[in-house]
Design an enzyme around this catalytic site. Structure first.
Site, PDB file in Angstrom:
ATOM      1  N   ASP A   1      29.999  36.307  -0.700  1.00  0.00           N
ATOM      2  CA  ASP A   1      28.734  36.545  -1.385  1.00  0.00           C
ATOM      3  C   ASP A   1      28.755  37.860  -2.162  1.00  0.00           C
ATOM      4  OD1 ASP A   1      28.775  38.113   0.919  1.00  0.00           O
ATOM      5  OD2 ASP A   1      27.171  37.017   1.905  1.00  0.00           O
TER       6      ASP A   1
ATOM      7  N   HIS B   1      22.168  34.032   9.699  1.00  0.00           N
ATOM      8  CA  HIS B   1      22.649  33.626   8.377  1.00  0.00           C
ATOM      9  C   HIS B   1      24.166  33.765   8.279  1.00  0.00           C
ATOM     10  CE1 HIS B   1      21.693  37.935   6.870  1.00  0.00           C
ATOM     11  NE2 HIS B   1      22.998  37.819   6.766  1.00  0.00           N
TER      12      HIS B   1
ATOM     13  N   GLU C   1      20.180  32.032   4.393  1.00  0.00           N
ATOM     14  CA  GLU C   1      19.106  32.423   5.289  1.00  0.00           C
ATOM     15  C   GLU C   1      18.553  31.195   6.015  1.00  0.00           C
ATOM     16  OE1 GLU C   1      18.684  35.395   5.910  1.00  0.00           O
ATOM     17  OE2 GLU C   1      18.328  36.707   4.198  1.00  0.00           O
TER      18      GLU C   1
HETATM   19  C1  GLP Z   1      25.236  40.527   5.248  1.00  0.00           C
HETATM   20  C2  GLP Z   1      26.264  39.601   4.622  1.00  0.00           C
HETATM   21  C3  GLP Z   1      26.762  38.587   5.602  1.00  0.00           C
HETATM   22  C4  GLP Z   1      27.170  39.298   6.874  1.00  0.00           C
HETATM   23  C5  GLP Z   1      25.955  39.934   7.491  1.00  0.00           C
HETATM   24  C6  GLP Z   1      26.206  40.611   8.824  1.00  0.00           C
HETATM   25  O1  GLP Z   1      23.936  40.047   5.179  1.00  0.00           O
HETATM   26  N1  GLP Z   1      25.815  38.928   3.473  1.00  0.00           N
HETATM   27  O2  GLP Z   1      27.844  37.876   5.042  1.00  0.00           O
HETATM   28  O3  GLP Z   1      27.774  38.409   7.752  1.00  0.00           O
HETATM   29  O4  GLP Z   1      25.485  40.894   6.583  1.00  0.00           O
HETATM   30  O5  GLP Z   1      26.623  41.907   8.632  1.00  0.00           O
HETATM   31  P1  GLP Z   1      27.159  42.860   9.761  1.00  0.00           P
HETATM   32  O6  GLP Z   1      28.525  42.399  10.057  1.00  0.00           O
HETATM   33  O7  GLP Z   1      27.116  44.213   9.138  1.00  0.00           O
HETATM   34  O8  GLP Z   1      26.239  42.729  10.919  1.00  0.00           O
END
Ligand code: GLP
Length: 263
Positions: free
Chosen positions: A70, A142, A147
């Site tokens: 993304d 998500h 979402e």
């Molecule tokens: C963001 C990204 C996701 C990711 C999520 C969790 O929203 N778009 O792809 O998995 O954060 O992030 P973290 O690993 O920092 O908890």
């Protein structure tokens, strides 16, 4: 589904890096290995380990094509919170043999978001599909930026971010949720589950509810991560802290299964 429970974050990352490197090394087809990649805090330790292995000559990225999950809509590459910047800063710039032309990241500055997403899907298909998609999940479950209530068959497209996600991600934007872009481009749940294998990292107490929903909950678009239950090659790599909301039986079951698989 496999659930690989490791004692802590570092061990989870080492396990995941080992797994990915082994898959790349075992790939002997005529076409390159196609690897899907996430951003966020979860994969940072995996990237660190893969860089170490690459520098030690234990894994080459010379025959690897990557597709990122993304990108925020409206952030240029040089913005330090763009996922383009994150990936180069935390991973690609440190590899000895990654070819820049093999790196694919959705362009958040496109003036044709729908076209950009359609081209991304077409390019994944032209590369023969994704061999292994590594992912992380948000506290609301998500997967990429899909979402709650995004279709479980969704493809790459424009996504509106929920208030919850903008609050969680505001830690990277001076703690101001308004500074977090309101939209992103993201692969769909269907794009991820079309991959041959999906490896999702889930660590920390704050992800315990999401892990329980992924593994024990119903398959539901309310928790888009639950789509992994319908995938025949899904692996969750997690740490003890994230297991806090699993039932004791579930926890023991996966420890037993993994012990048996190692024999
Ligand atoms: C963001 C990204 C996701 C990711 C999520 C969790 O929203 N778009 O792809 O998995 O954060 O992030 P973290 O690993 O920092 O908890």
């Amino acid at each position: 589904m496999r659930v690989v429970i490791q004692e802590n974050y570092d061990k989870m990352c080492k396990w995941a890096a080992e797994y990915i490197a082994a898959k790349i090394n075992a790939h002997h087809e005529d076409r390159p290995f196609v690897l899907g990649l996430p951003t966020g805090s979860s994969p940072i330790g995996v990237y660190r380990e893969l860089i170490k292995k690459n520098k030690a000559g234990e894994v080459s990225f010379g025959n690897v094509i990557t597709f990122n999950m993304d990108e925020y809509l409206g952030l240029p590459h040089e913005h330090d919170q763009s996922y383009w910047y994150f990936m180069h800063d935390n991973f690609f710039d440190h590899l000895t043999d990654m070819k820049p032309e093999n790196i694919n990241i959705l362009n958040g500055m496109t003036d044709d978001p729908e076209g950009e997403c359609a081209r991304y899907e077409a390019k994944i298909a032209a590369c023969g599909g994704i061999d292994l998609f590594m992912g992380g999940i948000g506290v609301d479950g998500h997967l990429a930026f899909n979402e709650p209530f995004t279709s479980l068959t969704s493809r790459t497209g424009v996504r509106a971010l929920t208030t919850d996600t903008r609050i969680v991600n505001s830690r990277f934007f001076g703690n101001d949720p308004e500074k977090v872009p309101a939209y992103a481009l993201s692969v769909g749940i269907g794009t991820v589950t079309d991959s041959k294998e999906v490896l999702v990292l889930i660590s920390g107490h704050n992800k315990a509810r999401a892990l329980a929903q992924t593994v024990e909950g119903n398959v539901s678009h309310k928790w888009t991560c639950s789509a992994l239950q319908m995938h025949n090659g899904a692996i969750i790599a997690c740490d003890e802290a994230a297991c806090g909301e699993l039932t004791v039986d579930t926890y023991k079951y996966f420890l037993d299964i993994e012990k048996a698989e190692r024999l």
